[in-house]
Write an enzyme that holds these catalytic residues in place. Sequence first.
Site, PDB file in Angstrom:
ATOM      1  N   ASN A 147      77.718  22.810   0.338  1.00 31.40           N
ATOM      2  CA  ASN A 147      76.481  22.584  -0.403  1.00 31.40           C
ATOM      3  C   ASN A 147      75.455  21.920   0.494  1.00 31.40           C
ATOM      4  O   ASN A 147      75.689  20.819   1.015  1.00 31.40           O
ATOM      5  CB  ASN A 147      76.730  21.685  -1.608  1.00 31.40           C
ATOM      6  CG  ASN A 147      75.452  21.444  -2.405  1.00 31.40           C
ATOM      7  OD1 ASN A 147      74.924  22.364  -3.027  1.00 31.40           O
ATOM      8  ND2 ASN A 147      74.933  20.222  -2.364  1.00 31.40           N
ATOM      9  N   GLU A 148      74.333  22.612   0.681  1.00 28.86           N
ATOM     10  CA  GLU A 148      73.177  22.066   1.395  1.00 28.86           C
ATOM     11  C   GLU A 148      73.497  21.492   2.766  1.00 28.86           C
ATOM     12  O   GLU A 148      73.075  20.377   3.090  1.00 28.86           O
ATOM     13  CB  GLU A 148      72.470  21.011   0.540  1.00 28.86           C
ATOM     14  CG  GLU A 148      71.956  21.563  -0.779  1.00 28.86           C
ATOM     15  CD  GLU A 148      70.969  20.649  -1.483  1.00 28.86           C
ATOM     16  OE1 GLU A 148      70.894  19.459  -1.111  1.00 28.86           O
ATOM     17  OE2 GLU A 148      70.279  21.127  -2.393  1.00 28.86           O
ATOM     18  N   LYS A 200      69.722  14.137 -14.263  1.00 28.59           N
ATOM     19  CA  LYS A 200      69.277  15.537 -14.425  1.00 28.59           C
ATOM     20  C   LYS A 200      70.125  16.309 -15.437  1.00 28.59           C
ATOM     21  O   LYS A 200      69.943  17.510 -15.614  1.00 28.59           O
ATOM     22  CB  LYS A 200      69.265  16.257 -13.077  1.00 28.59           C
ATOM     23  CG  LYS A 200      68.206  15.696 -12.121  1.00 28.59           C
ATOM     24  CD  LYS A 200      67.961  16.574 -10.920  1.00 28.59           C
ATOM     25  CE  LYS A 200      67.010  15.906  -9.947  1.00 28.59           C
ATOM     26  NZ  LYS A 200      67.567  14.714  -9.271  1.00 28.59           N
ATOM     27  N   TYR A 257      63.804  22.356  -6.176  1.00 30.25           N
ATOM     28  CA  TYR A 257      63.273  21.267  -7.010  1.00 30.25           C
ATOM     29  C   TYR A 257      61.753  21.226  -7.028  1.00 30.25           C
ATOM     30  O   TYR A 257      61.162  20.153  -7.043  1.00 30.25           O
ATOM     31  CB  TYR A 257      63.891  19.929  -6.564  1.00 30.25           C
ATOM     32  CG  TYR A 257      65.356  19.866  -6.965  1.00 30.25           C
ATOM     33  CD1 TYR A 257      65.710  19.535  -8.267  1.00 30.25           C
ATOM     34  CD2 TYR A 257      66.358  20.189  -6.064  1.00 30.25           C
ATOM     35  CE1 TYR A 257      67.043  19.512  -8.658  1.00 30.25           C
ATOM     36  CE2 TYR A 257      67.696  20.180  -6.445  1.00 30.25           C
ATOM     37  CZ  TYR A 257      68.027  19.840  -7.747  1.00 30.25           C
ATOM     38  OH  TYR A 257      69.342  19.828  -8.143  1.00 30.25           O
ATOM     39  N   TYR A 299      60.960  17.089  -6.889  1.00 30.78           N
ATOM     40  CA  TYR A 299      60.743  16.393  -5.619  1.00 30.78           C
ATOM     41  C   TYR A 299      59.456  16.864  -4.943  1.00 30.78           C
ATOM     42  O   TYR A 299      58.875  16.157  -4.120  1.00 30.78           O
ATOM     43  CB  TYR A 299      61.932  16.621  -4.670  1.00 30.78           C
ATOM     44  CG  TYR A 299      63.227  15.999  -5.169  1.00 30.78           C
ATOM     45  CD1 TYR A 299      63.309  14.627  -5.426  1.00 30.78           C
ATOM     46  CD2 TYR A 299      64.351  16.768  -5.388  1.00 30.78           C
ATOM     47  CE1 TYR A 299      64.484  14.057  -5.890  1.00 30.78           C
ATOM     48  CE2 TYR A 299      65.539  16.210  -5.838  1.00 30.78           C
ATOM     49  CZ  TYR A 299      65.598  14.858  -6.093  1.00 30.78           C
ATOM     50  OH  TYR A 299      66.762  14.287  -6.552  1.00 30.78           O
ATOM     51  N   GLU A 310      70.801  25.453  -8.247  1.00 30.02           N
ATOM     52  CA  GLU A 310      70.341  24.175  -8.801  1.00 30.02           C
ATOM     53  C   GLU A 310      68.851  24.268  -9.070  1.00 30.02           C
ATOM     54  O   GLU A 310      68.094  24.751  -8.218  1.00 30.02           O
ATOM     55  CB  GLU A 310      70.572  23.002  -7.824  1.00 30.02           C
ATOM     56  CG  GLU A 310      72.008  22.587  -7.674  1.00 30.02           C
ATOM     57  CD  GLU A 310      72.185  21.366  -6.761  1.00 30.02           C
ATOM     58  OE1 GLU A 310      71.219  20.592  -6.572  1.00 30.02           O
ATOM     59  OE2 GLU A 310      73.302  21.200  -6.223  1.00 30.02           O
ATOM     60  N   ASN A 359      69.166  25.877  -3.936  1.00 29.09           N
ATOM     61  CA  ASN A 359      68.886  24.735  -4.805  1.00 29.09           C
ATOM     62  C   ASN A 359      67.399  24.418  -4.670  1.00 29.09           C
ATOM     63  O   ASN A 359      66.933  24.146  -3.556  1.00 29.09           O
ATOM     64  CB  ASN A 359      69.693  23.505  -4.366  1.00 29.09           C
ATOM     65  CG  ASN A 359      71.191  23.702  -4.534  1.00 29.09           C
ATOM     66  OD1 ASN A 359      71.628  24.631  -5.203  1.00 29.09           O
ATOM     67  ND2 ASN A 359      71.980  22.819  -3.932  1.00 29.09           N
ATOM     68  N   ASP A 370      75.159  12.881  -3.399  1.00 29.66           N
ATOM     69  CA  ASP A 370      74.547  12.226  -4.549  1.00 29.66           C
ATOM     70  C   ASP A 370      75.507  12.125  -5.735  1.00 29.66           C
ATOM     71  O   ASP A 370      75.201  12.546  -6.839  1.00 29.66           O
ATOM     72  CB  ASP A 370      73.286  13.047  -4.915  1.00 29.66           C
ATOM     73  CG  ASP A 370      72.459  12.431  -6.021  1.00 29.66           C
ATOM     74  OD1 ASP A 370      72.421  11.181  -6.096  1.00 29.66           O
ATOM     75  OD2 ASP A 370      71.874  13.190  -6.805  1.00 29.66           O
ATOM     76  N   TRP A 379      70.793  22.225 -12.763  1.00 31.77           N
ATOM     77  CA  TRP A 379      71.344  20.966 -12.300  1.00 31.77           C
ATOM     78  C   TRP A 379      70.873  19.894 -13.235  1.00 31.77           C
ATOM     79  O   TRP A 379      69.692  19.671 -13.314  1.00 31.77           O
ATOM     80  CB  TRP A 379      70.874  20.655 -10.863  1.00 31.77           C
ATOM     81  CG  TRP A 379      71.643  19.506 -10.277  1.00 31.77           C
ATOM     82  CD1 TRP A 379      71.202  18.224 -10.101  1.00 31.77           C
ATOM     83  CD2 TRP A 379      72.992  19.540  -9.791  1.00 31.77           C
ATOM     84  NE1 TRP A 379      72.188  17.456  -9.550  1.00 31.77           N
ATOM     85  CE2 TRP A 379      73.293  18.231  -9.352  1.00 31.77           C
ATOM     86  CE3 TRP A 379      73.975  20.528  -9.715  1.00 31.77           C
ATOM     87  CZ2 TRP A 379      74.549  17.902  -8.821  1.00 31.77           C
ATOM     88  CZ3 TRP A 379      75.199  20.195  -9.183  1.00 31.77           C
ATOM     89  CH2 TRP A 379      75.472  18.885  -8.741  1.00 31.77           C
TER      90      TRP A 379
HETATM   91  C1  GCB Z   1      70.751  18.494  -4.644  1.00 30.37           C
HETATM   92  C2  GCB Z   1      72.207  18.287  -4.465  1.00 30.37           C
HETATM   93  C3  GCB Z   1      72.826  17.556  -5.650  1.00 30.37           C
HETATM   94  C4  GCB Z   1      71.907  16.426  -6.085  1.00 30.37           C
HETATM   95  C5  GCB Z   1      70.590  17.025  -6.509  1.00 30.37           C
HETATM   96  C6  GCB Z   1      69.577  15.969  -6.968  1.00 30.37           C
HETATM   97  O1  GCB Z   1      70.145  19.351  -4.050  1.00 30.37           O
HETATM   98  O2  GCB Z   1      72.898  19.469  -4.219  1.00 30.37           O
HETATM   99  O3  GCB Z   1      74.072  17.067  -5.271  1.00 30.37           O
HETATM  100  O4  GCB Z   1      72.460  15.658  -7.097  1.00 30.37           O
HETATM  101  O5  GCB Z   1      70.025  17.718  -5.451  1.00 30.37           O
HETATM  102  O6  GCB Z   1      69.556  15.644  -8.143  1.00 30.37           O
HETATM  103  O7  GCB Z   1      68.814  15.480  -6.134  1.00 30.37           O
END
Ligand code: GCB
Length: 586
Positions: A407-408, A562, A463, A467, A498, A461, A158, A543
């Site tokens: 990462n992920e 973000k 959200y 999300y 994150e 990470n 991303d 993040w």
């Molecule tokens: C994540 C990723 C990061 C993205 C972020 C997002 O988990 O590690 O690279 O930018 O989410 O904003 O969706």
Amino acid sequence: MLRPQDGPTRERKSLNGMWRFRLDPDGVGREQEWFRTPLAQARDMPVPASYNDVLADATVRDHVGDAWYQTTVRVPRGWAGERVVLRFDSATHRAVVWVDDVEVVRHEGGYTPFEADVTAHVRPGEESRVTVVVDNRLTWHSLPPGIVEDGRQTYFHDFFNYAGLHRSVWLYSTPAAHVSDVTVVTGLDGGTGTVDHRVETVGAGDVRVVLTDAAGREVARDEGSTGRLVVEDVHPWRPGEGYLYDLRVELTREAEVVDSYTLPVGVRTVEVRGTQFLVNGEPFRFTGFGKHEDALFRGKAHDDVLMVHDFALMEWTGANSLRTSHYPYAEEVLDHADRHGIVVIDETAAVGQNLGLMAGILRRQFPPTFSPDTIDDAAREVHAQAIRELVARDKNHPSVVLWSIANEPESDTDAAVAYFQPLVALTRELDPTRPVGTVNMAFSPYGRDRLQALGDVVMLNRYYGWYLHTGDLAAAEQALQAELEQWATEGKPVLVTEYGADTLAGLHSLTAEPWSEEYQADLLDTYHRVFDRVEAVVGEQVWNFADFATAPSVGRVAGNRKGVFTRDRRPKAAAFALRRRWRPLG
Ligand code: GCB
């Protein structure tokens, strides 16, 4: 790998500035040997910069394939008899370099330095032509991975696929016999510090090391290429205070100093004990950000002005750490972190190794992530080499306390475990002094993930409230608490690397409205309440530090929003909320 420096036996000449530049959309330049002559139909291109956003030309921004750079350099007359090295701090994602008509080096990977001994190809006092072809294509065998189909690039991470010469280019001299590498490992025992050193040299001579404090006073010296310096009444490097000694490494012959290299050294220790992350034996709590090297016009170019400003803004929020998401940053950033006591999680460019996730986002079918048709054994070797180059470059930075090798990535399959086990082992072998881990994503929660067990710390990470449970922070709070309590049972420190919400600066709302400044600040507060209730959580990195460019997507408004700062570094409400938490006394 030692950075070029000016010193009593060494000199540098910067090749930064205006280069000639030409896209090669048909990929004919290598065959037609464009390096042999002045680049035809070339335009001006500043170095360092990503080439994408400098010109007002979509074909440059969206170019896929080779791009050529060329300049001339006059080798200083005084370098006669010296060894001459051409060094690129980075070339994204891979490059071939010629000096006049001779290929001198090729390199894979867009975020680590490479160099060539060009002594035999240049003449002091004379001009040489330097030509570089930079290829920005991402494939199953690159880090990060991607696919090129019909000339179009798809990738699974991303952030925008910026490319070019993002960092400085140097010509530098060393004596023929020289110091080729230095490794330091530091220790603390009460008020006494130790600096173990290992020096590699080329050519005959004896090694002497001299340690001086920040006031320039000698505190210890030793002879021999390996040994231990003992520092009484040591002034440790610690988060918030980047105290540095200087280690002068000399190669001598009789009374003559043949080569001299000075390495800044911070004396500190790092240790994971139970759920604690200890720096100098004391529990450390990470506050800060996942960042990007990203800015208007210059893309991923390193820029001292922007770097100092970003660190000033981080300090203003009270951040004590950052993660170099999602690739190794310019070495200037680590130097700055060393000098200012900012703690760094140092990450490779392994991002987007999760095709299951991407199938949903890109709405298409993919083969398994780790397979002979996708990320295979050869790709793993590229990843291993990226780890070797990262550790070789950054091993001596006191600010770096933890390696993040991906990462992920996909993390719930046998194939993922088979892929990562040797890479984790390799990292530990290369650097037994720092913990290592991978960063987990939400679709592999506790119970499903199998990679966190391999690492020394848990990195997550999350959200919730963005999300998942979008707009419902009460539900987010419950879900986050439940999951973090599960991770805490692993008995390792838990770092939330994150958490955040996209936010359009200037959008305000009285209600819990995603994209508003108030929602972003409330979401962060929600997470912080939970973090404070789960003892194993020792890290919170929001993040993102600032809004940044991405590939076009319906979920992105001219990029990822973000950031707690906008792309031009104006604070959103969340920046003030963080400052209230991280710097309660102002
Ligand atoms: C994540 C990723 C990061 C993205 C972020 C997002 O988990 O590690 O690279 O930018 O989410 O904003 O969706």
